[in-house]
Design a protein around this motif. Structure first.
Motif, PDB file in Angstrom:
ATOM      1  N   SER A  68       0.732  -1.078  -0.026  1.00  0.00           N
ATOM      2  CA  SER A  68       0.010   0.157   0.006  1.00  0.00           C
ATOM      3  C   SER A  68       0.586   1.386  -0.070  1.00  0.00           C
ATOM      4  CB  SER A  68      -0.937   0.005   1.085  1.00  0.00           C
ATOM      5  OG  SER A  68      -0.108  -0.093   2.428  1.00  0.00           O
ATOM      6  N   ARG A 103       2.534   1.570  -3.472  1.00  0.00           N
ATOM      7  CA  ARG A 103       1.675   2.146  -4.379  1.00  0.00           C
ATOM      8  C   ARG A 103       1.543   3.435  -4.445  1.00  0.00           C
ATOM      9  NH1 ARG A 103      -4.158  -0.085  -6.951  1.00  0.00           N
ATOM     10  NH2 ARG A 103      -4.801   1.977  -8.037  1.00  0.00           N
ATOM     11  N   GLU A 152       2.457   6.322  -7.324  1.00  0.00           N
ATOM     12  CA  GLU A 152       1.529   7.147  -8.046  1.00  0.00           C
ATOM     13  C   GLU A 152       2.148   8.774  -7.879  1.00  0.00           C
ATOM     14  OE1 GLU A 152      -1.793   5.969  -5.461  1.00  0.00           O
ATOM     15  OE2 GLU A 152      -2.648   4.811  -7.322  1.00  0.00           O
ATOM     16  N   GLU A 210      -3.950   2.691 -13.454  1.00  0.00           N
ATOM     17  CA  GLU A 210      -5.531   2.418 -13.634  1.00  0.00           C
ATOM     18  C   GLU A 210      -5.878   1.134 -13.197  1.00  0.00           C
ATOM     19  OE1 GLU A 210      -5.243   3.186 -17.744  1.00  0.00           O
ATOM     20  OE2 GLU A 210      -5.012   5.648 -17.590  1.00  0.00           O
ATOM     21  N   ASP A 211      -6.751   0.933 -12.395  1.00  0.00           N
ATOM     22  CA  ASP A 211      -6.992  -0.372 -11.994  1.00  0.00           C
ATOM     23  C   ASP A 211      -7.641  -1.238 -13.123  1.00  0.00           C
ATOM     24  OD1 ASP A 211      -6.594  -0.088  -9.503  1.00  0.00           O
ATOM     25  OD2 ASP A 211      -8.416   0.875  -8.959  1.00  0.00           O
ATOM     26  N   ASP A 224      -9.670  -5.241 -14.401  1.00  0.00           N
ATOM     27  CA  ASP A 224      -9.998  -6.413 -14.100  1.00  0.00           C
ATOM     28  C   ASP A 224      -9.267  -7.450 -14.354  1.00  0.00           C
ATOM     29  OD1 ASP A 224     -12.382  -5.112 -13.088  1.00  0.00           O
ATOM     30  OD2 ASP A 224     -13.539  -4.995 -14.977  1.00  0.00           O
ATOM     31  N   ARG A 266      -3.345  -8.426  -8.078  1.00  0.00           N
ATOM     32  CA  ARG A 266      -4.357  -7.458  -8.303  1.00  0.00           C
ATOM     33  C   ARG A 266      -3.588  -6.350  -9.529  1.00  0.00           C
ATOM     34  NH1 ARG A 266      -6.861 -11.010  -6.598  1.00  0.00           N
ATOM     35  NH2 ARG A 266      -8.462 -10.910  -5.128  1.00  0.00           N
ATOM     36  N   TYR A 267      -4.177  -6.061 -10.596  1.00  0.00           N
ATOM     37  CA  TYR A 267      -3.266  -5.561 -11.662  1.00  0.00           C
ATOM     38  C   TYR A 267      -3.860  -4.038 -11.705  1.00  0.00           C
ATOM     39  CZ  TYR A 267      -1.102  -9.809 -12.844  1.00  0.00           C
ATOM     40  OH  TYR A 267      -0.217 -10.887 -12.920  1.00  0.00           O
ATOM     41  N   VAL A 268      -2.792  -3.240 -12.071  1.00  0.00           N
ATOM     42  CA  VAL A 268      -3.237  -1.937 -12.761  1.00  0.00           C
ATOM     43  C   VAL A 268      -2.491  -1.746 -14.188  1.00  0.00           C
ATOM     44  CG1 VAL A 268      -3.647  -0.896 -10.334  1.00  0.00           C
ATOM     45  CG2 VAL A 268      -1.383  -0.658 -11.413  1.00  0.00           C
ATOM     46  N   ARG A 304       1.404  -3.627 -17.754  1.00  0.00           N
ATOM     47  CA  ARG A 304       0.864  -4.205 -16.394  1.00  0.00           C
ATOM     48  C   ARG A 304       1.588  -4.225 -15.147  1.00  0.00           C
ATOM     49  NH1 ARG A 304      -2.723  -7.369 -20.388  1.00  0.00           N
ATOM     50  NH2 ARG A 304      -0.940  -8.845 -20.177  1.00  0.00           N
TER      51      ARG A 304
END
Length: 330
Positions: free
Chosen positions: A208, A211, A215, A221-222, A224, A232-234, A242
């Motif tokens: 956390s 990230r 930023e 950008e989140d 799916d 969990r990818y952005v 990615r």
């Protein structure tokens, strides 16, 4: 299909083929490791039979891990054998997690066997720091392996463990480097597995925080997007690449867990962060048929827990789970 008590379909299995490795990464194992006697390891033929049984029971994705899987003698025979299930359509994907040291030798063979994607563990782009983290690794050899994998047509994903005070100052650089080469990058929090001759409370870096730092420079950008694993990818807008986050400590990702792990000794762990396990080696070796093996697998899936119990214990300074990651399989 294999369905666990929480209605999760278990379609992904990570199978360790060896506990041995040619590196001694500081967060993974002690430098003077005692590896398992070879008689305790499943033979390549047993591993093929086990993987084939799992595919017949509905597993759609297999990942071969270690230790370092490509150091096992004749491992390419196993990869070719398992690859036959790709050609029949029974298996969707066969992947390999590696430290990259043997990729130059095996990249083309992996593609011929049906492997289309490899995960390469790489925690730094600094040769001196690489030496310090891996103890025994050779940076140039790994870089050559990564380039060989790319040249052979393999999609490369870089896995990096975020380590406080070790590589946290170059994560920006890794995002840029991967973006330039078309590699996905996944960052991983250190996990409390096994005695490592050190204190994990000194290594733990919450993603956390990572990230939030990223930023400041990058637009994240989140997505799916899922590969079947816990990341969990952005998307990094500036590079188009990615970036994944695996956060067992700061965010329990267990609600969507679709996987189990089988060690090189044939022990199936239904959860990386729990000690409950099922012996698959005994039914493999006690009968030529697969009925007992299939029942053991189903019995294990029926005991799969809802989530793990990972914690960095700052008082005891002991691992949450005694076994090493190299035994369980990455």
């Amino acid at each position: 299909m294999l369905i666990d008590p929480f209605a999760r379909k278990i379609s992904y299995v990570r199978v360790s083929v060896t506990d041995r490795c040619d590196f001694r990464c500081v967060y993974c194992m002690a430098e003077n490791m005692t590896f398992l006697p070879k008689a305790e390891l499943l033979t390549l033929e047993e591993l093929d039979r086990l993987c084939s049984t799992l595919v017949e029971m509905g597993v759609r994705k297999l990942r071969l891990t270690g230790g370092e899987p490509l150091v096992r003698r004749d491992v390419m025979w196993l990869i070719r054998q398992v690859g036959r299930h790709l050609r029949t359509g029974a298996l969707d994907e066969l992947t390999v997690t590696t430290n990259g040291s043997q990729l130059a030798k095996h990249a083309e063979g992996l593609v011929e066997a049906g492997v289309r994607r490899v995960n390469v563990s790489l925690d730094t782009l600094d040769p001196d720091r690489f030496q310090a983290i891996t103890r025994w690794g050779r940076f140039a050899q790994v870089m050559g392996g990564i380039e060989a994998a790319k040249a052979a047509g393999l999609a490369v994903k870089i896995n990096a463990v975020a380590l406080k005070g070790v590589n946290e100052d170059e994560i920006d650089r890794m995002v840029e480097w991967c973006g330039e080469r078309g590699f996905d990058l996944t960052l991983i929090e250190t996990m409390p597995l096994g005695d490592i001759d050190g204190d994990r409370t000194d290594q733990y870096l919450p993603l956390s925080l990572v990230r939030a730092r990223l930023e400041r420079r990058w637009t994240l950008e989140d997505l799916d997007y899922r590969t079947g694993g816990p990341a969990r990818y952005v998307r990094v807008a500036e590079t188009g690449g990615r970036l994944g986050f695996i956060t067992p400590m700061t965010h329990n990702f267990c609600e969507s867990c679709n996987r189990v792990r089988v060690t090189c000794t044939g022990t199936m762990y239904m959860c990386l962060g729990q000690e409950d396990a099922v012996d698959l080696r005994t039914p493999l070796r006690s009968s030529e048929g697969n009925q007992a093996l299939e029942q053991a697998i189903r019995d294990g899936i029926a005991r799969k827990p809802k989530g793990h119990d990972f914690i960095i214990d700052r008082r005891r300074k002991a691992p949450a789970v005694a076994r090493h990651m190299s035994v369980t399989g990455g």
